[in-house]
Scaffold this active site. Structure first.
Site, mmCIF file in Angstrom:
data_model
loop_
_atom_site.group_PDB
_atom_site.id
_atom_site.type_symbol
_atom_site.label_atom_id
_atom_site.label_comp_id
_atom_site.label_asym_id
_atom_site.label_seq_id
_atom_site.Cartn_x
_atom_site.Cartn_y
_atom_site.Cartn_z
ATOM 1 C CB SER A 184 -2.182 2.874 -3.839
ATOM 2 O OG SER A 184 -2.780 4.071 -3.390
ATOM 3 C CB ALA A 185 -7.594 3.084 -2.465
ATOM 4 C CG ASN B 200 -4.084 12.243 -6.538
ATOM 5 O OD1 ASN B 200 -4.106 12.832 -7.613
ATOM 6 N ND2 ASN B 200 -5.036 12.379 -5.632
ATOM 7 C CE LYS C 210 -3.974 8.117 9.374
ATOM 8 N NZ LYS C 210 -3.112 7.830 10.521
ATOM 9 C CD GLU D 87 -3.459 -1.724 3.072
ATOM 10 O OE1 GLU D 87 -3.550 -0.890 3.994
ATOM 11 O OE2 GLU D 87 -3.836 -1.484 1.924
ATOM 12 C CG ASP D 88 -1.698 2.607 6.452
ATOM 13 O OD1 ASP D 88 -2.092 2.183 5.345
ATOM 14 O OD2 ASP D 88 -1.935 3.754 6.857
ATOM 15 N NE ARG E 11 -9.931 11.938 -5.134
ATOM 16 C CZ ARG E 11 -9.477 12.082 -6.384
ATOM 17 N NH1 ARG E 11 -10.156 12.804 -7.247
ATOM 18 N NH2 ARG E 11 -8.349 11.499 -6.758
ATOM 19 C CB THR F 225 0.021 10.888 1.486
ATOM 20 O OG1 THR F 225 -0.405 9.543 1.617
ATOM 21 C CG2 THR F 225 1.165 10.989 0.505
ATOM 22 C CG ASP G 235 -1.668 1.219 1.455
ATOM 23 O OD1 ASP G 235 -2.343 1.634 0.499
ATOM 24 O OD2 ASP G 235 -1.625 1.803 2.555
ATOM 25 C CG LEU G 236 1.919 5.489 -2.187
ATOM 26 C CD1 LEU G 236 3.380 5.125 -2.404
ATOM 27 C CD2 LEU G 236 1.395 6.215 -3.433
ATOM 28 C CG ASP G 237 -1.826 7.349 0.325
ATOM 29 O OD1 ASP G 237 -1.121 8.342 0.155
ATOM 30 O OD2 ASP G 237 -2.636 6.930 -0.529
ATOM 31 C CE LYS H 105 -5.724 -1.050 -0.822
ATOM 32 N NZ LYS H 105 -4.584 -0.285 -0.311
HETATM 33 C C1 G6P Z 1 -5.625 6.043 0.110
HETATM 34 C C2 G6P Z 1 -5.655 6.925 1.350
HETATM 35 C C3 G6P Z 1 -7.025 7.525 1.575
HETATM 36 C C4 G6P Z 1 -7.499 8.221 0.292
HETATM 37 C C5 G6P Z 1 -7.521 7.235 -0.871
HETATM 38 C C6 G6P Z 1 -7.943 7.887 -2.188
HETATM 39 O O1 G6P Z 1 -6.294 4.862 0.364
HETATM 40 O O2 G6P Z 1 -5.292 6.181 2.502
HETATM 41 O O3 G6P Z 1 -6.977 8.423 2.650
HETATM 42 O O4 G6P Z 1 -8.788 8.783 0.470
HETATM 43 O O5 G6P Z 1 -6.216 6.689 -1.024
HETATM 44 O O6 G6P Z 1 -6.988 8.832 -2.552
HETATM 45 P P1 G6P Z 1 -7.120 9.849 -3.767
HETATM 46 O O7 G6P Z 1 -5.722 10.365 -3.936
HETATM 47 O O8 G6P Z 1 -7.585 9.064 -4.961
HETATM 48 O O9 G6P Z 1 -8.095 10.896 -3.370
HETATM 49 MG MG MG Z 2 -2.732 3.145 3.599
#
Ligand code: G6P
Ligand code: MG
Length: 215
Positions: A114-115, A118, A45, A169-170, A49, A17, A9-11, A145
């Site tokens: 990642s979801a 961005n 988290k 994953e976090d 979006r 982020t 997972d990224l964020d 997810k």
């Molecule tokens: C990740 C983050 C979320 C965020 C989601 C969508 O899963 O943990 O906090 O809402 O991505 O991100 P985006 O950049 O597409 O708005």
């Molecule tokens: Mg995460």
């Protein structure tokens, strides 16, 4: 396990982020006339979006039409993109780079799952694109997810069976997605939140390939 691939997972795993998401959501809340605090941010988290927006609006007691919601989400994303464009490799979380390099040395494939829509911008800002064989982001998936789609796509693009992959994953929803996809999982964060993972570590400095092979 027969470890052949790692999906990150990224964020919250590779970079933090969450603070930029928070700054952008807080600004939107302010414009809508309410206060959004750091505690409330926890619920966002790992959440997509539009679901994040729904949670934010319910906190502020704001009702909006579908068209307004689209506009709110776009406004928030505009600020968020500004913040992440200024990110630098200094913001890569401790242990990430070493682990990625160690995996490369052992010919273990690496992917992002990642979801976030961005994810690509972030990976370029922190100059980490070369470290991943596969990148699956929010633009490539339809189901969020805890649905396993993002990780299954990652395994598929690496041409690996899920049983040979480990997910990092976090977020709770991410651990559930890994389990649903038939993959081993490493929770990065607090054991009380991520107890369903095969192992929980505070950050990526605290894991070795040997430990992963023993999962
Ligand atoms: C990740 C983050 C979320 C965020 C989601 C969508 O899963 O943990 O906090 O809402 O991505 O991100 P985006 O950049 O597409 O708005
Ligand atoms: Mg995460």
């Amino acid at each position: 396990m027969d470890l052949k691939g790692c999906i990150f997972d990224l964020d919250g795993v590779i970079v933090d982020t969450a603070k930029y998401h928070f700054m952008a959501w807080r600004r939107l809340a302010k414009e809508l006339g309410f206060v959004f605090n750091l505690e409330d941010n926890e619920a966002l988290k790992g959440v997509s979006r539009m679901v994040s927006l729904e949670i934010l609006l319910s906190i502020g007691g704001v009702t909006a039409s579908a068209k307004e919601k689209e506009e709110f989400a776009a406004r928030k994303n505009g600020w968020y993109v500004e913040f992440i464009s200024g990110m630098t490799p200094d913001e890569i979380l401790p242990g990430s780079l070493k682990l990625l390099r160690d995996l490369r040395k052992k010919d273990i494939l690496t992917a992002i799952g990642s979801a976030s829509k961005n994810a690509g911008t972030i990976i370029d800002s922190i100059k980490l694109r070369d470290m991943f064989d596969v990148i699956i982001d929010g633009n490539k998936i339809h189901k969020a997810k805890p649905d396993p789609e993002v990780f299954l796509k990652g395994a598929e693009e690496m041409k690996l069976p899920p049983s040979c992959c480990v997910v990092f994953e976090d977020a709770q929803a991410g651990i559930e997605a890994a389990i649903a996809g038939g993959m081993k999982s490493v929770g990065v964060g607090k054991p009380e939140l991520l107890g369903r993972a095969d192992i929980v570590i505070p950050d990526l400095r605290k894991i070795t390939i040997k430990q992963l092979r023993n999962l």
